[in-house]
Design a protein around this motif. Sequence first.
Motif, short mmCIF file in Angstrom:
data_model
loop_
_atom_site.label_atom_id
_atom_site.label_comp_id
_atom_site.label_asym_id
_atom_site.label_seq_id
_atom_site.Cartn_x
_atom_site.Cartn_y
_atom_site.Cartn_z
N GLN A 50 -79.26 71.84 -41.51
CA GLN A 50 -79.33 71.19 -42.93
C GLN A 50 -79.15 73.70 -43.33
O GLN A 50 -78.32 73.55 -44.17
CB GLN A 50 -80.73 71.23 -43.66
N SER A 51 -79.56 74.19 -42.31
CA SER A 51 -80.18 75.14 -42.45
C SER A 51 -79.03 75.88 -41.35
O SER A 51 -79.47 75.76 -40.52
CB SER A 51 -81.55 75.95 -42.60
N PRO A 52 -77.62 76.78 -42.10
CA PRO A 52 -77.34 76.72 -41.26
C PRO A 52 -77.68 77.74 -39.67
O PRO A 52 -78.79 78.95 -40.51
CB PRO A 52 -76.13 77.66 -41.55
N ARG A 53 -77.32 78.32 -38.74
CA ARG A 53 -78.81 78.70 -37.97
C ARG A 53 -76.86 79.62 -36.47
O ARG A 53 -76.72 78.28 -36.01
CB ARG A 53 -79.39 77.99 -37.35
N LEU A 70 -75.33 65.68 -34.18
CA LEU A 70 -75.76 65.36 -34.77
C LEU A 70 -74.63 64.67 -35.82
O LEU A 70 -73.79 65.94 -36.52
CB LEU A 70 -77.25 65.63 -35.55
N PRO A 71 -75.42 63.38 -36.79
CA PRO A 71 -73.93 63.50 -37.56
C PRO A 71 -73.93 64.04 -38.86
O PRO A 71 -75.75 65.01 -39.68
CB PRO A 71 -74.87 61.70 -37.97
N GLY A 72 -72.95 64.61 -39.17
CA GLY A 72 -72.76 65.19 -40.51
C GLY A 72 -73.35 67.05 -40.23
O GLY A 72 -73.09 67.72 -41.29
N GLN A 107 -74.20 74.18 -37.64
CA GLN A 107 -73.95 74.31 -39.81
C GLN A 107 -73.99 73.03 -39.93
O GLN A 107 -73.51 71.84 -39.35
CB GLN A 107 -73.85 75.38 -40.46
N PRO A 108 -73.76 71.73 -41.18
CA PRO A 108 -73.27 71.75 -41.51
C PRO A 108 -71.97 70.99 -41.87
O PRO A 108 -71.51 72.52 -42.52
CB PRO A 108 -74.21 71.43 -43.05
N GLY A 109 -71.44 70.22 -41.47
CA GLY A 109 -69.76 70.28 -41.68
C GLY A 109 -69.76 69.02 -40.35
O GLY A 109 -70.26 68.47 -40.03
N ILE A 110 -68.18 68.47 -40.79
CA ILE A 110 -67.94 67.05 -40.13
C ILE A 110 -66.42 68.23 -38.92
O ILE A 110 -65.66 68.18 -39.55
CB ILE A 110 -66.85 66.22 -40.66
N ALA A 111 -67.06 67.84 -37.87
CA ALA A 111 -65.95 68.57 -36.43
C ALA A 111 -65.29 67.07 -35.98
O ALA A 111 -65.85 65.92 -35.76
CB ALA A 111 -67.30 68.56 -35.35
N PRO A 112 -63.93 67.10 -35.49
CA PRO A 112 -62.80 66.71 -35.26
C PRO A 112 -63.26 66.16 -33.42
O PRO A 112 -64.36 66.89 -32.95
CB PRO A 112 -61.59 67.25 -35.43
N ALA A 113 -62.61 64.10 -33.83
CA ALA A 113 -62.89 64.33 -32.19
C ALA A 113 -61.97 65.34 -31.54
O ALA A 113 -60.85 65.47 -31.44
CB ALA A 113 -62.46 62.92 -31.49
#
Length: 116
Positions: A50-53, A70-72, A107-113
């Motif tokens: 949730q907080s990019p690191r 993790l999801p998201g 960071q939050p986001g969706i990565a492709p498979a």
Amino acid sequence: MKSTVKTFLAASALACLTVVGATGAANAATGRLTLISGTAAATIAYPTCQSPRQYPVRQYEIDAFVNEPLPGCQAVLVNTSGAQKVLCVGRGSVPAEFRRSAGVIIQPGIAPACTL
């Protein structure tokens, strides 16, 4: 007396199962990114994005990775010139221009498979 001992043993067994179950659930809620360099590997484990690191890359050169976010969440590889590459989910190889990387941002986001 026997019923008291049986009750105590049953309660103890239930308490042990509860602790083991809680530990398993806590481990399941952790994202992992393993960076592979030749025969060496380093894993970054994180409980949230949730907080990019940013995490430093300790290997001189990265050949491949295993990304289990993790999801998201997504992992972003940052090379020494500052360019960024979102890593796919699963196992993949690192493009030549990102093999020498300075860090990884979770960071939050969706990565492709990953595709083979």
